[in-house]
Scaffold this motif. Structure first.
Motif, short mmCIF file in Angstrom:
data_model
loop_
_atom_site.label_atom_id
_atom_site.label_comp_id
_atom_site.label_asym_id
_atom_site.label_seq_id
_atom_site.Cartn_x
_atom_site.Cartn_y
_atom_site.Cartn_z
N GLY B 50 -63.35 74.29 105.83
CA GLY B 50 -62.30 75.26 105.52
C GLY B 50 -62.51 76.58 106.23
O GLY B 50 -61.58 77.16 106.78
N GLY B 53 -61.73 76.17 109.90
CA GLY B 53 -60.29 76.01 110.08
C GLY B 53 -59.51 77.30 109.88
O GLY B 53 -58.63 77.64 110.67
N VAL B 54 -59.87 78.03 108.81
CA VAL B 54 -59.16 79.28 108.53
C VAL B 54 -59.42 80.29 109.65
O VAL B 54 -58.52 81.01 110.09
N ASP B 64 -46.71 77.76 110.57
CA ASP B 64 -46.42 76.58 109.76
C ASP B 64 -45.14 75.91 110.23
O ASP B 64 -44.53 76.34 111.22
N ILE B 65 -44.72 74.85 109.54
CA ILE B 65 -43.55 74.09 110.00
C ILE B 65 -42.27 74.90 109.94
O ILE B 65 -41.28 74.55 110.56
N GLU B 66 -42.28 75.99 109.17
CA GLU B 66 -41.08 76.82 109.11
C GLU B 66 -41.11 77.93 110.17
O GLU B 66 -40.22 78.79 110.20
N ILE B 70 -49.26 81.45 109.51
CA ILE B 70 -49.95 81.01 108.30
C ILE B 70 -50.80 82.16 107.76
O ILE B 70 -51.64 82.70 108.46
N VAL B 71 -50.50 82.55 106.53
CA VAL B 71 -51.30 83.60 105.87
C VAL B 71 -51.85 83.05 104.57
O VAL B 71 -51.14 82.35 103.84
N ILE B 72 -53.09 83.38 104.29
CA ILE B 72 -53.67 82.98 103.01
C ILE B 72 -53.62 84.18 102.08
O ILE B 72 -54.14 85.24 102.41
N PRO B 73 -52.94 84.02 100.94
CA PRO B 73 -52.78 85.16 100.02
C PRO B 73 -54.15 85.72 99.61
O PRO B 73 -55.09 84.96 99.40
N THR B 74 -54.22 87.05 99.50
CA THR B 74 -55.47 87.67 99.09
C THR B 74 -55.56 87.64 97.58
O THR B 74 -54.59 87.92 96.88
N LYS B 75 -56.75 87.30 97.08
CA LYS B 75 -56.98 87.28 95.64
C LYS B 75 -57.08 88.72 95.13
O LYS B 75 -57.50 89.61 95.85
#
Lengths: 187, 137
Positions: B50, B53-54, B64-66, B70-75
């Motif tokens: 992971g 990959g990230v 992404d497909i749209e 690609i963003v990973i939301p911050t916790k």
């Protein structure tokens, strides 16, 4: 080893770990984020909890994809159990078997002990409370922490987020306390 | 097709988790007793791959497909909620041997009693929603 033999046997950790990372990437590629426990919040919202509590007042229909993922995971559990497994006993470590025996939980070779995950246990007062409380802690804790194993341990750690590391440390503190101090009292 | 791809990914997830025995109460106990490398190996491999990959997703600004980056939301940054919530979660994880995904996968695998655990989890989430403003975050 033939491929079918490999698939029917329990999958090794490196193969499974790789595939779980793939699932996270597939969801990212679909424009979504891997996080299973959000579904509980969505279920509350879908049941109308948003009318009374602002935490559940959100566009839950945007989370429908995750509910579909959930439905798929149930089907996956069924398919794996009925078509991709043999009835060979789980290969649990001998020391775990011995320690669980001391606690009062027998190893029966299944994935989960029938002693706990059976209707007999569920319909006893103690069993009902243990299963309900266990679920309650997972549901309450995951939302309080802001994620579960998929959201924090897999997605959060993969993106090197400190809160996720703290949450995972918390998972283990809680898990160790339950394992060593509370389980022996309960069983 | 839009809906189907999520169902298929979910099926894949359910199969992987069942075949790796990560939905097993016994395996979770073995993990918390540090008596097998199995669960640590699964989580460790997933995280190691992971991270790589990230990193690559960010470096090559993959979409992404749209067509969105690609963003990973911050916790949320609060460490109190992560720690306290994490501990409560861990207590439940070791008791039921199931985190949220495996609760549902286990139902598919035939452990229908997990439905009560799931009900408990929905209830727990609901109560959190009610009392959240009174808790340290």
């Amino acid at each position: 080893m033939a491929i079918s033999e490999f698939l029917l046997a329990p999958w090794p950790w490196y193969f499974s770990g790789f595939l779980i990372a793939c699932i996270m990437f597939i969801l990212l590629f679909f424009g979504r984020t891997f996080g299973f426990s959000s579904n509980f919040r969505t279920i509350c919202a879908a049941c109308g909890a948003g009318k009374k509590t602002t935490f559940f007042d959100f566009e839950w229909k945007e989370q429908r994809w995750n509910l579909l993922f959930l439905v798929g995971s149930v089907i996956g559990g069924f398919v794996a159990t009925h078509f991709l497994s043999t009835d060979a006993a789980l290969k649990l470590s001998a020391s775990t078997i011995a320690q669980l025996k001391e606690v009062g939980i027998a190893f029966d070779g299944g994935l989960n002990p029938a002693q706990i995950f059976s209707f007999d246990f569920m319909f006893s007062v103690k069993g009902f409370l243990i299963l309900l409380l266990g679920g309650f802690l997972v549901g309450f804790g995951s939302r309080y922490a802001g994620g579960c194993t998929s959201g924090h341990a897999i997605t959060g750690l993969s993106s090197l987020q400190i809160p996720s590391l703290i949450a995972v440390i918390g998972f283990f503190i809680g898990g160790l306390v339950m394992t060593y101090f509370i389980l022996p009292i309960l069983f | 097709m839009k809906a189907l791809k999520f169902i298929l990914t979910g099926i894949f997830f359910g199969i992987v988790m069942t075949k790796s025995e990560a939905i097993s109460w016994y395996r979770i106990q073995e993990m918390f007793r540090f008596q097998s490398f199995h669960m640590f190996g699964i989580i460790g491999t997933a995280v190691a791959i992971g991270i790589i990959g990230v990193y690559l997703i960010k470096k090559y600004k993959l979409k992404d497909i749209e067509g969105q980056f690609i963003v990973i939301p911050t916790k949320d940054k609060g460490w109190k909620r992560a720690l306290l919530g994490g501990i409560i979660f861990g207590l439940g994880w070791a008791l039921t041997g199931a985190c949220p995904g495996p609760m549902f996968i286990n139902v598919g695998a035939g452990y229908l009693v997990m439905l009560l655990v799931i009900f408990g989890a929905v209830l727990g989430t609901y109560i959190y929603g009610i009392v959240k403003d009174k808790l340290p975050h």
